[in-house]
Scaffold this active site. Structure first.
Site, short mmCIF file in Angstrom:
data_model
loop_
_atom_site.label_atom_id
_atom_site.label_comp_id
_atom_site.label_asym_id
_atom_site.label_seq_id
_atom_site.Cartn_x
_atom_site.Cartn_y
_atom_site.Cartn_z
N GLN A 274 36.61 10.06 -141.14
CA GLN A 274 36.03 9.28 -142.42
C GLN A 274 34.82 10.05 -142.98
O GLN A 274 34.75 9.87 -144.14
CB GLN A 274 35.68 7.89 -141.60
CG GLN A 274 36.78 7.14 -141.43
CD GLN A 274 37.90 6.84 -142.48
OE1 GLN A 274 37.50 6.35 -143.58
NE2 GLN A 274 39.04 7.52 -142.36
N HIS A 277 35.30 12.24 -146.02
CA HIS A 277 35.49 11.68 -147.43
C HIS A 277 34.44 11.82 -148.29
O HIS A 277 34.51 12.43 -149.44
CB HIS A 277 35.79 9.92 -147.23
CG HIS A 277 37.09 9.72 -146.93
ND1 HIS A 277 38.13 10.00 -147.73
CD2 HIS A 277 37.60 9.12 -146.11
CE1 HIS A 277 39.21 9.57 -147.45
NE2 HIS A 277 39.10 9.18 -146.00
N GLU A 342 35.55 -1.09 -142.04
CA GLU A 342 36.65 -1.01 -142.58
C GLU A 342 38.08 -0.66 -141.46
O GLU A 342 38.98 -1.11 -141.68
CB GLU A 342 36.64 0.03 -143.60
CG GLU A 342 37.87 0.47 -144.44
CD GLU A 342 37.65 1.70 -145.37
OE1 GLU A 342 38.40 1.85 -146.37
OE2 GLU A 342 36.61 2.41 -145.14
N HIS A 343 37.69 0.38 -140.87
CA HIS A 343 38.61 0.64 -139.87
C HIS A 343 37.92 0.65 -138.55
O HIS A 343 36.85 1.02 -138.14
CB HIS A 343 38.80 2.35 -139.96
CG HIS A 343 39.31 2.64 -141.47
ND1 HIS A 343 38.59 3.36 -142.21
CD2 HIS A 343 40.69 2.69 -142.01
CE1 HIS A 343 39.30 3.64 -143.57
NE2 HIS A 343 40.62 3.14 -142.97
N ASP A 376 46.00 5.51 -142.33
CA ASP A 376 46.09 6.06 -143.72
C ASP A 376 47.28 6.47 -144.49
O ASP A 376 47.37 6.48 -145.56
CB ASP A 376 44.88 7.40 -143.95
CG ASP A 376 43.57 6.77 -143.91
OD1 ASP A 376 43.41 5.68 -144.33
OD2 ASP A 376 42.64 7.56 -143.85
N HIS A 435 41.66 -41.24 -166.23
CA HIS A 435 42.26 -41.00 -165.32
C HIS A 435 42.87 -42.03 -164.33
O HIS A 435 44.03 -41.84 -163.68
CB HIS A 435 41.49 -40.16 -164.17
CG HIS A 435 41.25 -38.59 -164.59
ND1 HIS A 435 40.52 -38.35 -165.60
CD2 HIS A 435 41.64 -37.28 -163.92
CE1 HIS A 435 40.53 -36.85 -165.80
NE2 HIS A 435 41.10 -36.46 -164.70
#
Length: 450
Positions: A274, A277, A342-343, A376, A435
């Site tokens: 990660q 990235h 996230e992971h 991934d 109504h």
């Protein structure tokens, strides 16, 4: 030569201990990340969106020439034909073609199961014979943004287009920047395999604008999904409401819960996966074993010089990474829930012992053999995941993101006699006489019906 270039780089993740008096402050500081976009980017994006909305194709051609260095006579000339997509697939080396098809098959299989579990219409009749239920229908038009330029992401094509295709979306429009006109064959092949309907070599905020508003050539869509740079993220935020979007994604994240049983070089490489990235990506290790944390740091030091993206990894780990010593695996799970990563890897001999304690994560990877990288590319579940703590309230991209639900209500005559009084009483209480009377009228029997 690459090893010589990276030899002096070091990656020093913060070393924290949950037993430290300053832990809470140190922990909060390490997690902090501002999602606020630069004001200049926001203004530039707003200008681009307004221009594309006003001038359509002409604006797209101007921005594509300016940002991608790609001069085209028309936007139609930027559309990739199905024949081009198939030709790219056919021309791939056998190993790449087989890998792409294998990954697509697994992603499709997972999302087919997801559709059966949560994406079907249903209804029932109550004791009065009234029908109540839910009708699930796919979106008509979806746009998927695929990043291009410095890297190619065929996996993003699969993860966005396949669940849309499984959901039954009528038209899937892909946009992908091709700086200098260079088309990545694996991205084009992935579009062919995933069932993309139309594809344009457009990128940036201008591509998002084209999908959101439509131009003379690019059709308007109902929803836009897919990752991109700061300009793309800002553009998606601006057009939300005109179209749906999947999420505003922040930097990528991985959190590893380790009991010390996994080879430390495996965990070090997972943290790298990660961190590579970008410099703002976050990689964190939580473990109750101090000696194991030391071993992981030694592997970080040993392996870093071998990585092609070593400079990015070093900046990420030093700036936002952390190796955190906890009192126990139970406490590690508690901290993980606060982070909502996230992971999330449970790198343990007993991953199923700890998984029930974990409430917030985009994706949970169970056991030492389940590297995040498999998720991934080819495990099957979607890799478009919530970041920056939003896993507390949001979910991975899935079939449900490409569907909408309509409530079904058919009240029987007998049901109207019961429900009419309830509705009228509440409507009068709210001061909404029309109504109330609309409900009461169904309670009255006309002479002709008696």
């Amino acid at each position: 030569m690459r090893h010589l270039f990276t030899m002096n780089l070091v990656a020093v993740p913060a070393r924290l201990s949950s037993a430290s008096a300053s832990f809470e402050a140190d922990f909060a500081a390490r997690l902090h990340w501002s999602a606020d976009q630069d004001a200049a980017i926001e203004q530039r994006v707003a200008d681009i969106l307004a221009d594309v909305r006003a001038r359509g194709d002409a604006a797209l051609l101007d921005y594509t020439a300016r940002f991608d260095g790609l001069n085209a006579p028309s936007v139609a000339a930027l559309e990739l034909t199905q024949a081009e997509l198939k030709a790219a697939f056919d021309a791939l080396p056998t190993l790449q073609r087989d890998a792409l098809q294998a990954a697509a098959a697994r992603v499709r299989s997972y999302h087919e199961a997801q559709k059966k579990a949560c994406g079907e219409s249903w209804s029932y009749r109550d004791a009065d014979g009234s029908l109540l239920g839910q009708k699930v229908t796919p979106l008509d038009h979806v746009g998927i943004y695929v990043p291009g330029g410095k890297a190619a992401y065929p996996s993003s094509v699969l993860m966005n287009a396949i669940p849309a295709h499984v959901a039954g979306v009528g038209e899937i429009i892909m946009v992908v920047p091709t700086p200098g006109g260079e088309k990545n064959p694996l991205v084009l092949a992935a579009a062919y395999v995933a069932g993309v309907t139309r594809a344009f070599t457009l990128g940036g905020a201008q591509a998002v604008a084209a999908l959101a508003y439509g131009t003379q050539t690019v059709p308007k869509v109902d929803k836009i999904t897919g990752p991109g740079n700061a300009y793309v993220a800002s553009a998606k935020k601006h057009v939300f409401g005109t179209v749906g979007i999947d999420m505003i994604a922040g930097p990528s994240e991985i959190l590893v819960l380790a009991d010390g049983s996994t080879p430390p070089d495996w965990v070090a490489m997972d943290l790298f996966s990660q961190a590579e990235h970008d410099e703002l990506a976050q990689a964190i290790l939580l473990s109750p074993d101090a000696a194991y944390i030391d071993a992981v740091q030694r592997e970080i030091d040993r392996l870093l010089p071998t990585m092609p993206r070593a400079e990015i990894i070093a900046k990420s780990l030093t700036g936002r990474g952390a190796l955190i010593l906890t009192r126990s695996m139970e406490e590690a799970c508690e901290l993980s829930n606060r982070i909502a990563p996230e992971h999330l890897e449970i790198s343990s001999r007993e991953p199923h012992r700890w998984e029930p304690l974990l409430k917030h994560a985009g994706a949970i990877f169970l056991g030492a053999y389940t590297s995040e990288s498999l998720g991934d590319y080819c495990a099957g579940p979607n890799h478009v995941l919530p970041t920056s703590g939003t896993a507390r309230f949001s979910s991975p991209l899935g079939v449900y993101d490409f569907q909408k639900r309509s409530s079904l209500i058919e009240v029987s005559e007998a049901g109207a006699q019961k429900l009419g009084g309830v509705a009228a009483e509440l409507a009068y209480g709210e001061g909404l006489q029309a109504h109330a009377q609309a409900a009461e009228m169904r309670m009255k029997r006309r002479d002709s019906d008696s």
